[in-house]
Design an enzyme around this catalytic site. Structure first.
Site, PDB file in Angstrom:
ATOM      1  N   GLY A  53       0.807  -1.112  -0.043  1.00 32.15           N
ATOM      2  CA  GLY A  53       0.068   0.061  -0.062  1.00 32.15           C
ATOM      3  C   GLY A  53       0.839   1.015  -0.034  1.00 32.15           C
ATOM      4  O   GLY A  53       1.996   1.082  -0.809  1.00 32.15           O
ATOM      5  N   GLU A  54       0.736   1.982   1.011  1.00 27.31           N
ATOM      6  CA  GLU A  54       1.361   3.313   0.906  1.00 27.31           C
ATOM      7  C   GLU A  54       2.034   3.460   2.359  1.00 27.31           C
ATOM      8  O   GLU A  54       1.245   3.610   3.295  1.00 27.31           O
ATOM      9  CB  GLU A  54       0.444   4.393   0.613  1.00 27.31           C
ATOM     10  N   SER A  55       3.203   3.263   2.517  1.00 25.78           N
ATOM     11  CA  SER A  55       3.896   3.008   3.875  1.00 25.78           C
ATOM     12  C   SER A  55       3.987   4.294   4.467  1.00 25.78           C
ATOM     13  O   SER A  55       3.723   4.489   5.839  1.00 25.78           O
ATOM     14  CB  SER A  55       5.333   2.744   3.702  1.00 25.78           C
ATOM     15  N   CYS A  82       6.218  -5.204   0.087  1.00 26.66           N
ATOM     16  CA  CYS A  82       6.115  -3.968  -0.253  1.00 26.66           C
ATOM     17  C   CYS A  82       5.988  -2.788   0.758  1.00 26.66           C
ATOM     18  O   CYS A  82       6.939  -2.661   1.522  1.00 26.66           O
ATOM     19  CB  CYS A  82       5.044  -3.990  -1.269  1.00 26.66           C
ATOM     20  N   ARG A 109      12.485   3.528  -0.393  1.00 30.36           N
ATOM     21  CA  ARG A 109      11.220   3.512  -1.154  1.00 30.36           C
ATOM     22  C   ARG A 109      11.450   3.613  -2.400  1.00 30.36           C
ATOM     23  O   ARG A 109      12.253   4.419  -3.086  1.00 30.36           O
ATOM     24  CB  ARG A 109      10.336   4.435  -0.555  1.00 30.36           C
ATOM     25  N   ILE A 137       5.257  -3.408  -7.612  1.00 33.67           N
ATOM     26  CA  ILE A 137       4.714  -2.060  -7.876  1.00 33.67           C
ATOM     27  C   ILE A 137       5.301  -1.037  -7.015  1.00 33.67           C
ATOM     28  O   ILE A 137       5.332  -0.964  -5.735  1.00 33.67           O
ATOM     29  CB  ILE A 137       3.079  -2.496  -7.453  1.00 33.67           C
ATOM     30  N   ARG A 138       5.926  -0.145  -7.772  1.00 37.50           N
ATOM     31  CA  ARG A 138       6.616   0.800  -6.868  1.00 37.50           C
ATOM     32  C   ARG A 138       7.245   0.421  -5.810  1.00 37.50           C
ATOM     33  O   ARG A 138       7.033   1.065  -4.345  1.00 37.50           O
ATOM     34  CB  ARG A 138       5.538   2.059  -6.471  1.00 37.50           C
ATOM     35  N   HIS A 173       4.871  -8.697  -4.497  1.00 37.51           N
ATOM     36  CA  HIS A 173       3.698  -9.058  -3.894  1.00 37.51           C
ATOM     37  C   HIS A 173       3.406 -10.552  -3.852  1.00 37.51           C
ATOM     38  O   HIS A 173       2.617 -11.017  -5.093  1.00 37.51           O
ATOM     39  CB  HIS A 173       2.457  -8.237  -4.465  1.00 37.51           C
ATOM     40  N   GLU A 175       1.054 -12.266  -2.476  1.00 41.18           N
ATOM     41  CA  GLU A 175      -0.232 -12.109  -2.113  1.00 41.18           C
ATOM     42  C   GLU A 175      -1.140 -12.188  -3.523  1.00 41.18           C
ATOM     43  O   GLU A 175      -2.114 -12.339  -3.616  1.00 41.18           O
ATOM     44  CB  GLU A 175      -0.844 -11.347  -1.173  1.00 41.18           C
TER      45      GLU A 175
HETATM   46  N1  GLN Z   1       5.804   2.654  -2.830  1.00 43.03           N
HETATM   47  C1  GLN Z   1       4.962   2.384  -1.693  1.00 43.03           C
HETATM   48  C2  GLN Z   1       5.569   2.619  -0.326  1.00 43.03           C
HETATM   49  O1  GLN Z   1       6.787   3.255  -0.278  1.00 43.03           O
HETATM   50  C3  GLN Z   1       4.925   0.664  -1.751  1.00 43.03           C
HETATM   51  C4  GLN Z   1       4.200   0.333  -2.886  1.00 43.03           C
HETATM   52  C5  GLN Z   1       3.535  -1.080  -2.711  1.00 43.03           C
HETATM   53  O2  GLN Z   1       3.146  -1.464  -1.367  1.00 43.03           O
HETATM   54  N2  GLN Z   1       2.896  -1.714  -3.635  1.00 43.03           N
HETATM   55  O3  GLN Z   1       4.792   2.767   0.473  1.00 43.03           O
END
Ligand code: GLN
Length: 192
Positions: A53-55, A82, A109, A137-138, A173, A175
């Site tokens: 998600g978004e840390s 992630c 990140r 993913i990112r 991921h 999952e």
């Molecule tokens: N770029 C996100 C972060 O640093 C992580 C991306 C993800 O969990 N798919 O929070």
């Protein structure tokens, strides 16, 4: 014996983690997978999944819900993917993220840069007989891991999967994509 797995359900791909662990545990009677939002939800858990998600957002919500100390002291295994890998580290290149210090490693990140920030590919992972199709993913990477940390997979940018005791963390991921070998490896590690 059944196991009880919690999924940190503050933000991110919570549903995918729940589905993956439920599938893994389908043949183990008495097992449950529950959502974790507050301190009381951590009771009796054998393990906790920390989703992607978004840390920065997850960090803020952990603080808001009073979960920092309980998570730092959590006695079970943690399966972090992630954004979860960012949170489980002890150092990160973004001061907005307060980490849980569960795995001694420095995490960067969004390590792939802005142009091509996501990719998929087959990755050799220690302990798996066949390569794993990894979805990034990112994604973060670990750039420096402590001597107690086992490196499970590397990509050119850095370390993409680690294990320390019962904890595992992945830049990608597991999952997503239906291959549950890393979940099973994690569940086996809880029994040691
Ligand atoms: N770029 C996100 C972060 O640093 C992580 C991306 C993800 O969990 N798919 O929070």
């Amino acid at each position: 014996m059944g196991v009880k797995i919690g999924v940190l359900a503050l933000q991110g791909d919570v549903a995918e983690h729940i589905a993956a662990f439920r599938e893994c545990l389908a043949d183990r009677p008495g097992s449950t997978v529950v959502q974790v939002r507050r301190v009381a939800d951590l009771a009796d858990l054998d393990a906790l999944a920390m989703p992607g998600g978004e840390s920065t957002t997850i960090s803020r919500l952990i603080g808001k819900n009073g979960l920092y100390e309980p998570l730092i002291e959590f006695a079970g295994g943690v399966f972090a993917t992630c954004a979860g890998m960012v949170l489980i580290a002890d150092r990160v290149d973004d001061p907005r993220v307060r980490t849980l210090n569960l795995i001694p490693m420095h995490v960067a990140r969004n390590a792939f840069g802005r142009q091509v920030d996501s990719r998929e590919g087959y990755l050799d992972v220690a302990g798996l007989a066949e390569p794993f199709r990894a979805v990034f993913i990112r994604a973060p990477v670990a750039t420096d891991v402590g001597p107690q940390v086992q490196v499970l997979a590397r990509i050119p940018e850095g370390v993409a999967a680690v294990r320390r005791g019962r904890h595992m963390a992945f830049a990608f991921h597991p999952e997503l994509g239906g291959d549950l070998r890393l979940h099973r490896m994690f569940l086996e590690g809880l029994e040691v």
